[in-house]
Write a protein that holds these residues in place. Structure first.
Motif, short mmCIF file in Angstrom:
data_model
loop_
_atom_site.label_atom_id
_atom_site.label_comp_id
_atom_site.label_asym_id
_atom_site.label_seq_id
_atom_site.Cartn_x
_atom_site.Cartn_y
_atom_site.Cartn_z
N VAL A 4 -8.86 99.57 38.82
CA VAL A 4 -8.98 99.08 40.19
C VAL A 4 -9.81 97.79 40.23
O VAL A 4 -9.45 96.84 40.94
N LEU A 5 -10.90 97.74 39.47
CA LEU A 5 -11.75 96.56 39.49
C LEU A 5 -10.99 95.30 39.07
O LEU A 5 -11.25 94.22 39.60
N ARG A 6 -10.09 95.44 38.12
CA ARG A 6 -9.34 94.27 37.65
C ARG A 6 -8.40 93.73 38.72
O ARG A 6 -7.88 92.62 38.58
N THR A 7 -8.16 94.50 39.77
CA THR A 7 -7.30 94.02 40.86
C THR A 7 -8.12 93.43 42.01
O THR A 7 -7.55 93.07 43.04
N ALA A 8 -9.45 93.33 41.82
CA ALA A 8 -10.29 92.75 42.88
C ALA A 8 -9.76 91.37 43.26
O ALA A 8 -9.49 90.54 42.39
N VAL A 9 -9.62 91.14 44.55
CA VAL A 9 -8.95 89.92 45.00
C VAL A 9 -9.62 89.40 46.27
O VAL A 9 -10.17 90.16 47.07
N GLN A 10 -9.54 88.11 46.44
CA GLN A 10 -9.98 87.50 47.69
C GLN A 10 -8.85 87.66 48.71
O GLN A 10 -7.71 87.30 48.43
N PRO A 11 -9.13 88.22 49.89
CA PRO A 11 -8.07 88.45 50.87
C PRO A 11 -7.25 87.23 51.19
O PRO A 11 -6.04 87.32 51.45
N ALA A 12 -7.87 86.04 51.17
CA ALA A 12 -7.13 84.82 51.49
C ALA A 12 -6.04 84.54 50.47
O ALA A 12 -5.11 83.78 50.74
N GLN A 13 -6.16 85.14 49.28
CA GLN A 13 -5.10 84.96 48.28
C GLN A 13 -3.86 85.78 48.62
O GLN A 13 -2.78 85.50 48.12
N LEU A 14 -4.04 86.79 49.45
CA LEU A 14 -2.91 87.64 49.84
C LEU A 14 -2.38 87.31 51.22
O LEU A 14 -1.22 87.57 51.51
N GLY A 38 -28.25 113.62 27.56
CA GLY A 38 -26.92 113.21 27.96
C GLY A 38 -26.41 112.05 27.13
O GLY A 38 -27.00 111.66 26.13
N PHE A 39 -25.28 111.49 27.56
CA PHE A 39 -24.72 110.36 26.84
C PHE A 39 -24.16 109.39 27.86
O PHE A 39 -23.99 109.71 29.03
N LEU A 40 -23.89 108.17 27.41
CA LEU A 40 -23.45 107.11 28.30
C LEU A 40 -22.05 106.65 27.93
O LEU A 40 -21.71 106.55 26.76
N SER A 41 -21.26 106.41 28.96
CA SER A 41 -19.96 105.76 28.78
C SER A 41 -20.08 104.39 29.41
O SER A 41 -20.35 104.28 30.62
N ALA A 42 -19.93 103.33 28.62
CA ALA A 42 -20.22 101.98 29.13
C ALA A 42 -19.10 101.01 28.75
O ALA A 42 -18.46 101.14 27.70
N THR A 43 -18.89 100.02 29.62
CA THR A 43 -17.92 98.96 29.35
C THR A 43 -18.21 97.78 30.27
O THR A 43 -18.99 97.89 31.21
N ARG A 44 -17.59 96.63 29.96
CA ARG A 44 -17.70 95.44 30.81
C ARG A 44 -16.31 95.05 31.28
O ARG A 44 -15.37 95.00 30.50
N VAL A 45 -16.21 94.75 32.58
CA VAL A 45 -14.93 94.40 33.18
C VAL A 45 -15.02 93.00 33.77
O VAL A 45 -15.94 92.71 34.55
N THR A 46 -14.08 92.15 33.41
CA THR A 46 -14.00 90.81 33.99
C THR A 46 -13.11 90.85 35.22
O THR A 46 -12.07 91.52 35.22
#
Length: 259
Positions: free
Chosen positions: A76-86, A232-240
């Motif tokens: 979902v994060l990779r689909t982040a968009v500026q509304p004016a683009q749509l 516990g443990f961590l699940s981590a990543t970076r999203v552009t």
């Protein structure tokens, strides 16, 4: 082998050794104590094994939940968009400096953005947040469609999910969060990979900082069930965010009312 079987074998051995002389009371008591001790040790070993197995199964279930939730979150994060683009001509979508922004709220445990999910009615307003549910912490996703007929000036009217006419749906992405955590769930970076820090006591980024968010570090801390294990443990990543910092000439972001 049961405790009674152990006692019988010990008594049989004593009979063979003593023949017709019989068995003394001390020997019987000694045999009983030894058999009870061995039986207790075996029972404790079985119980400990069962507990560790159950804890391991819960731990794996939480890890699988974190992996599935992380996948759903990043998609979902990779689909982040500026509304004016749509939507060209979004007259009420003017954001800071008259530039469009994809994120509308950016905090350590809460993130709100506009997402292009392929629906022609306009961008969806998505909110990710850590929430308490029945005494345990979960990561939820709230998805809100624009109000009917509100294009091009998108509006998102607050409402209670599942009530008639409410255009908000809610789903749980991750269960078993180890929360509150000293590690923020979301950390925001600019295009130089520098961390964007909220000024002062402000819980989230300023409007000017929202303009330059280029990527997000996501960390999901998952609990250890029943206190078993080393933590516990961590699940981590970076999203552009490929569309978040794209400058457009049209007016921009609708400011959603608080939900």
């Amino acid at each position: 082998m049961t405790t009674m079987m152990m006692i019988r074998q010990l008594l049989a051995g004593l009979r063979r050794r003593h023949g017709d002389r019989g068995i003394t009371l001390v020997e019987i008591m000694t045999s009983t104590v030894l058999a009870a001790t061995l039986g207790g040790m075996v029972t404790m070993l079985v119980i400990s094994t069962q507990r560790q197995t159950a804890a391991g199964e819960i731990r794996m279930a939480d890890l699988d939940s974190a992996r599935v939730g992380m996948d759903a979150l990043t998609r979902v994060l990779r689909t982040a968009v500026q509304p004016a683009q749509l939507q060209v001509g979004c007259g009420s979508c003017i954001g800071p400096a008259s530039v469009s922004t994809a994120l509308t709220a950016a905090e350590g445990d809460r993130l709100q953005l506009f997402a292009n999910l392929g629906d022609p009615t306009g961008p969806f307003l998505i909110t990710f947040a850590a929430e308490e549910e029945n005494g345990k912490w979960v990561l939820t996703q709230k998805t809100q469609r624009p109000d009917v007929g509100s294009a091009p000036n998108f509006r998102y009217t607050p409402c209670i999910p599942k009530q008639a006419g409410c255009r908000i749906s809610v789903r749980t992405l991750v269960r078993g969060l180890d929360w509150p955590s000293p590690t923020p769930m979301f950390v925001y970076r600019d295009n130089a990979a520098d961390v964007l820090t909220p000024p002062g006591a402000r819980p989230g980024l300023t409007p000017d900082q929202l303009l330059i968010v280029d990527s997000i570090d996501i960390t999901l801390p998952v609990r250890t069930p029943n206190g078993v294990g080393a933590g516990g443990f961590l699940s981590a990543t970076r999203v552009t965010l490929p569309n978040a910092s794209t400058s457009v000439l049209a007016t921009a972001v609708p400011v959603p009312e608080p939900s």
